[in-house]
Every structure is written in C-alpha cells, then in structure tokens.
Design a protein around this motif. Structure first.
Motif, PDB file in Angstrom:
ATOM      1  N   VAL A 198       0.815  -1.212   0.000  1.00  0.00           N
ATOM      2  CA  VAL A 198       0.000   0.000   0.000  1.00  0.00           C
ATOM      3  C   VAL A 198       0.852   1.267   0.000  1.00  0.00           C
ATOM      4  O   VAL A 198       0.563   2.203  -0.740  1.00  0.00           O
ATOM      5  CB  VAL A 198      -0.961   0.015   1.210  1.00  0.00           C
ATOM      6  CG1 VAL A 198      -1.873   1.208   1.129  1.00  0.00           C
ATOM      7  CG2 VAL A 198      -1.779  -1.261   1.230  1.00  0.00           C
ATOM      8  N   ALA A 199       1.909   1.291   0.807  1.00  0.00           N
ATOM      9  CA  ALA A 199       2.685   2.531   0.906  1.00  0.00           C
ATOM     10  C   ALA A 199       3.523   2.782  -0.339  1.00  0.00           C
ATOM     11  O   ALA A 199       4.116   3.835  -0.477  1.00  0.00           O
ATOM     12  CB  ALA A 199       3.585   2.503   2.138  1.00  0.00           C
ATOM     13  N   THR A 200       3.582   1.810  -1.266  1.00  0.00           N
ATOM     14  CA  THR A 200       4.321   2.050  -2.501  1.00  0.00           C
ATOM     15  C   THR A 200       3.461   2.788  -3.524  1.00  0.00           C
ATOM     16  O   THR A 200       3.917   3.047  -4.630  1.00  0.00           O
ATOM     17  CB  THR A 200       4.805   0.732  -3.119  1.00  0.00           C
ATOM     18  OG1 THR A 200       3.743  -0.206  -3.057  1.00  0.00           O
ATOM     19  CG2 THR A 200       6.005   0.197  -2.388  1.00  0.00           C
ATOM     20  N   MET A 201       2.204   3.075  -3.172  1.00  0.00           N
ATOM     21  CA  MET A 201       1.434   3.969  -4.043  1.00  0.00           C
ATOM     22  C   MET A 201       1.284   5.313  -3.322  1.00  0.00           C
ATOM     23  O   MET A 201       1.416   5.392  -2.106  1.00  0.00           O
ATOM     24  CB  MET A 201       0.072   3.366  -4.376  1.00  0.00           C
ATOM     25  CG  MET A 201      -0.815   3.065  -3.190  1.00  0.00           C
ATOM     26  SD  MET A 201      -2.413   2.458  -3.691  1.00  0.00           S
ATOM     27  CE  MET A 201      -2.378   0.758  -3.217  1.00  0.00           C
ATOM     28  N   SER A 202       1.011   6.371  -4.101  1.00  0.00           N
ATOM     29  CA  SER A 202       0.890   7.666  -3.435  1.00  0.00           C
ATOM     30  C   SER A 202      -0.437   7.722  -2.694  1.00  0.00           C
ATOM     31  O   SER A 202      -1.357   6.953  -2.969  1.00  0.00           O
ATOM     32  CB  SER A 202       0.966   8.784  -4.460  1.00  0.00           C
ATOM     33  OG  SER A 202      -0.205   8.781  -5.218  1.00  0.00           O
ATOM     34  N   ALA A 203      -0.519   8.636  -1.733  1.00  0.00           N
ATOM     35  CA  ALA A 203      -1.710   8.701  -0.898  1.00  0.00           C
ATOM     36  C   ALA A 203      -2.954   9.029  -1.724  1.00  0.00           C
ATOM     37  O   ALA A 203      -4.051   8.580  -1.403  1.00  0.00           O
ATOM     38  CB  ALA A 203      -1.524   9.728   0.209  1.00  0.00           C
ATOM     39  N   SER A 204      -2.780   9.790  -2.808  1.00  0.00           N
ATOM     40  CA  SER A 204      -3.975  10.120  -3.592  1.00  0.00           C
ATOM     41  C   SER A 204      -4.450   8.905  -4.383  1.00  0.00           C
ATOM     42  O   SER A 204      -5.652   8.697  -4.526  1.00  0.00           O
ATOM     43  CB  SER A 204      -3.703  11.309  -4.503  1.00  0.00           C
ATOM     44  OG  SER A 204      -2.563  11.078  -5.268  1.00  0.00           O
ATOM     45  N   THR A 205      -3.514   8.071  -4.871  1.00  0.00           N
ATOM     46  CA  THR A 205      -3.933   6.823  -5.507  1.00  0.00           C
ATOM     47  C   THR A 205      -4.694   5.958  -4.511  1.00  0.00           C
ATOM     48  O   THR A 205      -5.720   5.364  -4.846  1.00  0.00           O
ATOM     49  CB  THR A 205      -2.708   6.038  -6.020  1.00  0.00           C
ATOM     50  OG1 THR A 205      -1.814   6.937  -6.640  1.00  0.00           O
ATOM     51  CG2 THR A 205      -3.120   4.958  -6.982  1.00  0.00           C
ATOM     52  N   LEU A 206      -4.170   5.918  -3.291  1.00  0.00           N
ATOM     53  CA  LEU A 206      -4.849   5.147  -2.250  1.00  0.00           C
ATOM     54  C   LEU A 206      -6.271   5.672  -2.049  1.00  0.00           C
ATOM     55  O   LEU A 206      -7.224   4.896  -1.958  1.00  0.00           O
ATOM     56  CB  LEU A 206      -4.055   5.238  -0.946  1.00  0.00           C
ATOM     57  CG  LEU A 206      -4.708   4.625   0.284  1.00  0.00           C
ATOM     58  CD1 LEU A 206      -4.866   3.127   0.128  1.00  0.00           C
ATOM     59  CD2 LEU A 206      -3.918   4.944   1.539  1.00  0.00           C
ATOM     60  N   GLY A 207      -6.418   6.985  -2.024  1.00  0.00           N
ATOM     61  CA  GLY A 207      -7.738   7.585  -1.862  1.00  0.00           C
ATOM     62  C   GLY A 207      -8.673   7.165  -2.981  1.00  0.00           C
ATOM     63  O   GLY A 207      -9.813   6.760  -2.733  1.00  0.00           O
ATOM     64  N   HIS A 208      -8.169   7.220  -4.222  1.00  0.00           N
ATOM     65  CA  HIS A 208      -9.010   6.828  -5.351  1.00  0.00           C
ATOM     66  C   HIS A 208      -9.386   5.355  -5.276  1.00  0.00           C
ATOM     67  O   HIS A 208     -10.524   4.981  -5.545  1.00  0.00           O
ATOM     68  CB  HIS A 208      -8.285   7.132  -6.662  1.00  0.00           C
ATOM     69  CG  HIS A 208      -8.293   8.583  -7.000  1.00  0.00           C
ATOM     70  ND1 HIS A 208      -8.325   9.055  -8.279  1.00  0.00           N
ATOM     71  CD2 HIS A 208      -8.298   9.678  -6.206  1.00  0.00           C
ATOM     72  CE1 HIS A 208      -8.340  10.382  -8.263  1.00  0.00           C
ATOM     73  NE2 HIS A 208      -8.312  10.767  -7.014  1.00  0.00           N
ATOM     74  N   ALA A 209      -8.404   4.524  -4.880  1.00  0.00           N
ATOM     75  CA  ALA A 209      -8.699   3.094  -4.766  1.00  0.00           C
ATOM     76  C   ALA A 209      -9.792   2.871  -3.726  1.00  0.00           C
ATOM     77  O   ALA A 209     -10.728   2.098  -3.942  1.00  0.00           O
ATOM     78  CB  ALA A 209      -7.433   2.328  -4.382  1.00  0.00           C
ATOM     79  N   LEU A 210      -9.697   3.587  -2.593  1.00  0.00           N
ATOM     80  CA  LEU A 210     -10.704   3.432  -1.543  1.00  0.00           C
ATOM     81  C   LEU A 210     -12.068   3.879  -2.055  1.00  0.00           C
ATOM     82  O   LEU A 210     -13.092   3.248  -1.770  1.00  0.00           O
ATOM     83  CB  LEU A 210     -10.317   4.243  -0.307  1.00  0.00           C
ATOM     84  CG  LEU A 210      -9.131   3.706   0.494  1.00  0.00           C
ATOM     85  CD1 LEU A 210      -8.827   4.614   1.670  1.00  0.00           C
ATOM     86  CD2 LEU A 210      -9.418   2.303   0.998  1.00  0.00           C
ATOM     87  N   ALA A 211     -12.087   4.970  -2.838  1.00  0.00           N
ATOM     88  CA  ALA A 211     -13.360   5.442  -3.384  1.00  0.00           C
ATOM     89  C   ALA A 211     -13.973   4.388  -4.283  1.00  0.00           C
ATOM     90  O   ALA A 211     -15.177   4.132  -4.234  1.00  0.00           O
ATOM     91  CB  ALA A 211     -13.154   6.745  -4.142  1.00  0.00           C
ATOM     92  N   HIS A 212     -13.133   3.724  -5.114  1.00  0.00           N
ATOM     93  CA  HIS A 212     -13.653   2.675  -5.982  1.00  0.00           C
ATOM     94  C   HIS A 212     -14.107   1.465  -5.185  1.00  0.00           C
ATOM     95  O   HIS A 212     -14.902   0.671  -5.667  1.00  0.00           O
ATOM     96  CB  HIS A 212     -12.593   2.254  -6.993  1.00  0.00           C
ATOM     97  CG  HIS A 212     -12.436   3.226  -8.117  1.00  0.00           C
ATOM     98  ND1 HIS A 212     -13.396   3.378  -9.095  1.00  0.00           N
ATOM     99  CD2 HIS A 212     -11.470   4.111  -8.409  1.00  0.00           C
ATOM    100  CE1 HIS A 212     -13.000   4.312  -9.936  1.00  0.00           C
ATOM    101  NE2 HIS A 212     -11.841   4.785  -9.543  1.00  0.00           N
TER     102      HIS A 212
END
Lengths: 264, 202
Positions: free
Chosen positions: A134-148
């Motif tokens: 998880v930490a190898t992606m940026s926090a905004s990618t993480l946010g988008h993934a969570l939204a999806h």
C-alpha cells in the motif's frame, strides 16, 4: 532515533515511500489494498506460530520484490519493535505457566514469552505488507482506490484534502518555529516553553482556519459543487487476477494451518 | 499511545471497530461538503501536532491535542482522526491495521466527551475562564484516553493487566503538558480571533 522519525514526518506530502519500479507497481491499487487487508485479518487472527511465521516470511518477500529501501523500511519497523521489547520483558512475568527462570521471586513463564513473540511477529508482518503493497502507491492513488472500493465519499475527500494540506500546514509550522528560533527560543521543560508552544499551536490553528476559508472560496469560484470526480477508471488486468489468486491461495494455506492445529 | 496489531483480543477489536464505525458515521452525517476544507486543514494541523516533540527531563513527549480537536470539531473528530491514524499506519508504521478501530475510538471518543463537557465553558466571555476550560479539556482528554487504552489492554487478557496499570502513570506528564499548552492555545485564540470559537454557536 526520534529525530530521524520526525524528519520523515515533517517532509511528507502524500508521496509513496521511495522505491524503484517493480512488478508490484503494475498491480491494480484496489487489489493491493484488499489483499493487504485480508492478509492482516488472517495473520492477526491466527493463534499458532507456523502461519504467522510464514506470513512474516511472505511479508519479507513482498518487501524485497517491491524494491523498497530495506534499511529505511526496517528503521520504520524498529521504532515499533522497541516498544515491543518492553512487552517481551513484561509478559513472561505476568502470564502464568511453566517457569523459565525467576527474578526476585517473580517467575517468568515460557507461555508469556511465546505470547509476546507471537504479537511481535504479527505486528511486524502486517506493517511490512502494508509498506510493500500500500505505501508504494501515493496517498492520492490510495484515496481513489478506496473510493472505488465504496468507502464513503466524504471520508475519501477528507483524506485527499488532508494529504494535500499536510505539506502546506507543515511549512507554516516550520516557518513559525524558525521565527521563534531566530528569537533564541529553545525548547526546555518549563512553563515558558509550554506557553510558547501553546501560542504557536493556537496561531497555527487560526492561520489554518483562515486558509481553509480562502480554499473554500477559491473552490466555489471555480464551480466546486461538493464532489470530486474520479477520472481514472481502474480496470482489472491479467496480472491483477494472477496476483489476487496467489494471495488468496496463500491465505487459505495459512487458515488451513490454523485449523489443523485446532484439531490436534 | 498507538496499540499495535496482534495484542488485543478479538472481542475488543470487534467492539472497537463497531464503535468507530458508528462514530465515523455520525461524524460524516454532521459534516457537509462545505466544511470539508476546514475539517481537512484542521485534521492536518493535528497530524502535525503529533510530531511536535517537547523535552521532558531526559526524554520527550509528543502532543496529542485530541481535547482541543474535540472542542473545535465535535463529532467530526471521528472521521478526521480515523483518516489521520490510517495515514500514520500505512506510511509511517505507527499502530496497526486491525486495531485502527480501537485506536480511533480511544482518541476520538474522549474528544467528543470533552466537546460536550467544555461546550459552555470555552465560550465564556473572559479569555482567562475560557482558557482554564481549555486546559481542563486538554488534560481531561488525555486522562480519558489513557483510561480507555488501559481498559482495552486489560480486557484483552489477564497478562496485560500490569501493562494496563503502567499506562496511567505514564500519561501523567503528557497530561500536565497538554493542559498548559491547551490553556495557552485557547487564550491566544480567544484574544486574537474570538469568533473562531464562538461562531459555531449559531
């Protein structure tokens, strides 16, 4: 020690942990989030040594293959392990069981030691998997993934906002601290320090609230109507499915090891 | 402060997660999109507060400031702290993933309690009185938090009772520091920008 940690915190603005490109980056963000969540669930709930140790080994393999800087990664984990060390010292004395040795009439038990070690292994395994997947992606990618993944919109927006403004606020904080240092302020254990830090904090709050008002006005001026649009449509590819299936198989193996031990 | 993964028993983890979900749900209901920038920026202020390390004798403590956050945000403290803790787990390795619920409740519930306790006091016309209520809130939140941390440890098994007892005295210095810092912060806000605290009255 704490100095090093402080530095890494103050200069974080939502970017991924530093690492070289690896095959893990190619995997869909949603798959990575879900897999690490399930991994944490299975490992934390296991009650035996074998599955947790296997989990820790798998976590190391993932860290290695995500090409994270091993030294830095371990430094992050060690901060937690120092805390675990105290637990390893306490638990043997407070858990009843077979006596290992005794100090001042207090008996240390093998059960307590194994319990403490089990907790240490679990905590380390979970953190390492989180770092590598998880930490190898940026926090905004993480946010988008969570939204999806159907996490409530407002929560995701809150996270995206926070990630964006962490850096801004932290610079504001550093600026004020520098101004204090220029006036020969040194942190000590006294009321003057606490009062000054309180003023600093209050000022930081006021400035941030004013900034929030400006942000809000600027956003409305550009037609913000209460939601972000997630333009990236995430698609599952072959590598995602293969990775997902592999992780599932591994987790089923871990669950199997637990059940096997239950029936003995 | 952060409890790590693997230490707590399943019932404690589940009840923590359920309470956290309820709290976050109420918080999200109370927060509309207009407040989003404000809450996001304030959440980052408190994220930063947690890396202000103050020296204390030979060691140092870091601020938590959940009391002040509660006074300002009320129930919205739940989603704000959940997001902050999530980011801290993933990118810095503080705490754990499955104990996220317990950790969120342990920090956010005291914030909400302080919100209701100090609601009146913090809005007093005199800056001194308001600041004293701020100090009570700051120190009180730490007391409640440490009691809750101790309980979540003690409920997880006999062997943690000693560790749980150690949690309380360990938090006393933090409590004193937070009390003084909150006093000064509220005093400053009251003098410089009183409408910041009083405007939510409407």
């Amino acid at each position: 020690m704490s100095q090093g940690l402080e530095h890494s915190l103050t200069s974080w603005s939502g970017q991924a942990l530093k690492h070289q490109a690896s095959w893990i980056d190619a995997i869909d963000a949603r798959v990575r989030v879900v897999c690490s969540g399930l991994f944490a669930l299975v490992v934390v709930l296991s009650s035996q040594f074998a599955p947790t140790l296997l989990g820790l080994i798998a976590a190391f393999v993932l860290v290695k293959s995500s090409k994270l800087n091993i030294k830095r990664t371990l430094r992050r984990v060690i901060a937690m392990d120092l805390f675990m060390l105290t637990l390893i010292c306490i638990l043997p004395f407070t858990t009843p069981g077979d006596v290992m040795f005794s100090v001042f009439g207090l008996a240390a038990s093998w059960q307590g030691l194994s319990h403490a070690l089990l907790i240490t292994i679990k905590a380390n395994a979970v953190l390492l998997v989180l770092f590598s997947l998880v930490a190898t992606m940026s926090a905004s990618t993480l946010g988008h993934a969570l939204a999806h993944l159907k996490v409530p919109d407002k929560l995701v927006h809150l996270m995206l906002f926070m990630v964006r403004y962490l850096d801004v606020i932290s610079q504001e904080y550093k600026k004020m601290r520098r101004a204090m240092q220029a006036r020969a302020f040194v942190l000590r254990t006294n009321r003057h320090t606490w009062k000054s830090i309180g003023y600093l904090f209050g000022m930081l709050l006021i400035r941030s609230v004013e900034r929030a008002e400006r942000i809000s006005d600027a956003m409305k001026c550009r037609g913000f109507c209460g939601r972000y649009y997630l333009n990236d449509d995430m698609k599952m590819g072959r590598i995602d499915i293969i990775f997902g299936v592999c992780v599932m198989c591994f987790l089923i193996l871990l669950i199997g090891l637990n059940i096997d031990d239950l029936f003995k | 402060m952060h409890i790590v993964d693997g230490a707590l028993s399943v019932p404690v983890l589940v009840s923590g997660a359920v309470l956290a979900v309820v709290g976050v749900f109420i918080g999200l209901k109370k927060m509309d999109y207009d407040h989003l920038p404000l809450v996001g920026v304030l959440a980052s202020v408190f994220f930063i507060a947690s890396y202000i390390h103050l020296p204390l004798g030979f060691s140092s403590v870091h601020l938590i400031m959940n009391g002040l956050l509660g006074i300002i945000l009320g129930w919205v403290a739940f989603p704000a702290l959940l997001v902050a803790l999530l980011l801290q787990v993933i990118f810095f390795g503080f705490g754990g993933l499955l104990v996220l619920g317990v950790n969120t409740v342990n920090i956010a519930l005291p914030a909400v309690i302080i919100y209701y306790l100090c609601y009146k006091g913090i809005r007093h016309e005199s800056a001194k009185v308001a600041a004293i209520w701020g100090a009570i809130g700051g120190a009180g939140a730490i007391i409640i938090t440490s009691v809750m941390v101790a309980f979540s440890l003690a409920l997880s098994g006999e062997s943690f009772v000693l560790a749980a007892k150690a949690v309380l005295p360990a938090h006393i210095p933090i409590m004193i520091v937070e009390g003084f810092v909150s006093y000064a912060a509220v005093y400053l806000i009251h003098t410089v920008k009183p409408e910041f605290i009083t405007k939510e009255k409407s």
